[in-house]
Design a protein around this motif. Structure first.
Motif, mmCIF file in Angstrom:
data_model
loop_
_atom_site.group_PDB
_atom_site.id
_atom_site.type_symbol
_atom_site.label_atom_id
_atom_site.label_comp_id
_atom_site.label_asym_id
_atom_site.label_seq_id
_atom_site.Cartn_x
_atom_site.Cartn_y
_atom_site.Cartn_z
ATOM 1 N N SER A 56 -11.837 -59.224 2.661
ATOM 2 C CA SER A 56 -11.304 -57.916 3.039
ATOM 3 C C SER A 56 -12.129 -56.797 2.420
ATOM 4 N N ASN A 78 -1.745 -50.508 13.463
ATOM 5 C CA ASN A 78 -2.194 -51.047 12.190
ATOM 6 C C ASN A 78 -2.416 -49.980 11.133
ATOM 7 N N ASP A 116 -9.044 -56.489 7.080
ATOM 8 C CA ASP A 116 -9.151 -57.938 7.034
ATOM 9 C C ASP A 116 -10.191 -58.355 8.060
ATOM 10 N N GLU A 124 -11.259 -61.276 8.905
ATOM 11 C CA GLU A 124 -10.908 -62.445 9.709
ATOM 12 C C GLU A 124 -9.951 -62.075 10.836
ATOM 13 N N ASP A 125 -8.906 -61.334 10.517
ATOM 14 C CA ASP A 125 -7.932 -60.926 11.538
ATOM 15 C C ASP A 125 -8.373 -59.682 12.307
ATOM 16 N N ARG A 126 -9.404 -59.001 11.777
ATOM 17 C CA ARG A 126 -9.938 -57.787 12.385
ATOM 18 C C ARG A 126 -8.838 -56.742 12.571
ATOM 19 N N ARG A 127 -8.129 -56.467 11.492
ATOM 20 C CA ARG A 127 -7.107 -55.436 11.530
ATOM 21 C C ARG A 127 -6.941 -54.847 10.141
#
Length: 409
Positions: free
Chosen positions: A353, A370, A380, A382-385
């Motif tokens: 992150s 978000n 984040d 990985e989650d792209r948020r």
């Protein structure tokens, strides 16, 4: 069973314990007794990596106070710390090795350690290129205004310290910890282009002023592998050898990002790059792009959403590649610093992150679920948020937020 006299524990054992403590616990450690306190400042026991704190800006009307609030990400608490008087009406333009680079109320530049209270005064402002002179008040003797040369306009004008301070330095970096290395340098980008001063010098030296008519030229600067890297608004990077600055000629360290090299502020689709950051992470050179989605002319809220991209420079191929993982690293980014730490050392933080010291306020990105209600957010990868890491109520004011690694040696 014999009682243990904790004040008589061996110094080596106390030092081993002390270096594993975080800042707040370390302060408590030194307050136990005299023998424990005597170990606290001993440089033979340097602390393990520390999670950075966030220095919050002074509220409107309180810029003259000598206290500042700091957010500790470790325990999610805000601490109020009294700082030297030089912090009053000052602007922070850099954070390196636990030292803040401060431009004070009279536009003088200094280094300050907010946790120890130590101050290092840097060469006088009147030695900056472009500063023609200083006028002092006849009654108080304090600096009243500066005479400056407006680059590109070839004319002289006057600026009060408060007005000059806003654009005087956009970012400053220190090449080494002044407590460890007496050969450190301070390098700054801003009004006078690229300038530097060495430890103990009595003046600032100009490095480059060729493109200061566009502040977007210098998007970011970092010290990397013995060189000063200068990032422009298109993603190109120049390298200056700080060990032989007499050459005064940079080399091309990295080309623009292919696929991302757009001419700001022209949107890429209806997305555009709001900001670029450089950071060294585990020996790699990373460029982080903060994207905003344009509302295509709608006012008063011009942006719909935000996102983030991370690219790594591959020296053997002289190119950038986009990456989707930071591996075990955490990034802490702001306008005046970039920090990379191991996620394994700080399980309190979300790995992979990027923690931003930037403002994401309600009404600015109101269509993005978000970030709509978040002031301080991290991304984040990985989650792209985005996700919130603090609920501190902040105002949309300057100066910016500052990440600072605690240093109390």
């Amino acid at each position: 069973m014999a009682l243990v006299n904790w004040s008589e524990l061996p110094k080596d054992l106390l030092g081993s314990v002390r270096r594993r403590l975080h800042l707040v616990d370390n302060i408590h450690f030194g307050a136990v007794c005299h023998s424990w306190y005597s170990v606290a400042p001993d440089k033979s026991y340097p602390p393990l990596p520390q999670l950075p704190w966030l220095m919050l800006p002074a509220k409107v009307g309180q810029e003259g106070k000598e206290t500042r609030k700091f957010f500790n990400l470790l325990d999610k608490k805000v601490y109020q710390i009294k700082l030297p008087k030089e912090i009053r009406h000052s602007r922070c333009v850099g954070s390196s090795f636990g030292w803040l680079t401060i431009v004070d109320r009279f536009c003088r530049v200094l280094l300050m350690n907010p946790f120890s209270g130590a101050i290092i005064h840097l060469p006088p402002t009147e030695t900056f290129p472009g500063i023609l002179g200083v006028i002092r008040s006849e009654s108080s003797g304090e600096i009243d205004h500066y005479k400056i040369r407006r680059y590109g306009l070839d004319r002289e004008c006057s600026r009060s310290p408060g007005r000059l301070r806003v654009a005087f330095i956009s970012k400053a970096i220190v090449t080494a910890d002044p407590l460890v290395d007496n050969n450190y340098m301070v390098i700054a980008a801003g009004f006078s282009g690229l300038v530097f001063c060495k430890a103990g010098s009595d003046s600032w030296t100009q490095l480059d002023r060729t493109r200061t008519n566009s502040m977007k030229y210098c998007e970011d600067i970092i010290y990397f592998n013995g060189s000063l890297l200068v990032l422009d608004a298109h993603g190109s990077i120049e390298a200056w050898d700080v060990h032989d600055l007499s050459l005064r000629q940079p080399t091309v360290a990295a080309p623009p990002l292919k696929g991302f090299s757009v001419d700001l502020p022209r949107p890429y689709g209806n997305w555009f790059i709001k900001k670029r950051y450089l950071v060294e992470s585990s020996g790699d050179l990373l460029q982080i792009l903060l994207w905003f989605q344009d509302r295509l002319g709608s006012e008063p809220n011009p942006y719909i959403s935000a996102s983030c991209s991370v690219c790594r420079f591959v020296p053997s191929r002289k190119t950038w590649i986009e990456i989707t993982s930071l591996n075990d690293r955490l990034l802490f980014l702001g306008s005046n610093c970039a920090i990379s730490l191991s996620a394994e050392d700080f399980p309190e933080c979300k790995k992979n992150s990027i923690y931003f010291a930037e403002y994401f306020w309600k009404g600015w990105l109101e269509d993005d679920p978000n970030v709509a209600d978040h002031n301080l957010v991290a991304f984040d990868l990985e989650d792209r948020r985005f996700f919130k890491y603090s609920s501190i109520a902040l105002q949309r004011i300057r100066p910016p937020l500052v990440w600072l690694v605690p240093s109390y040696m």
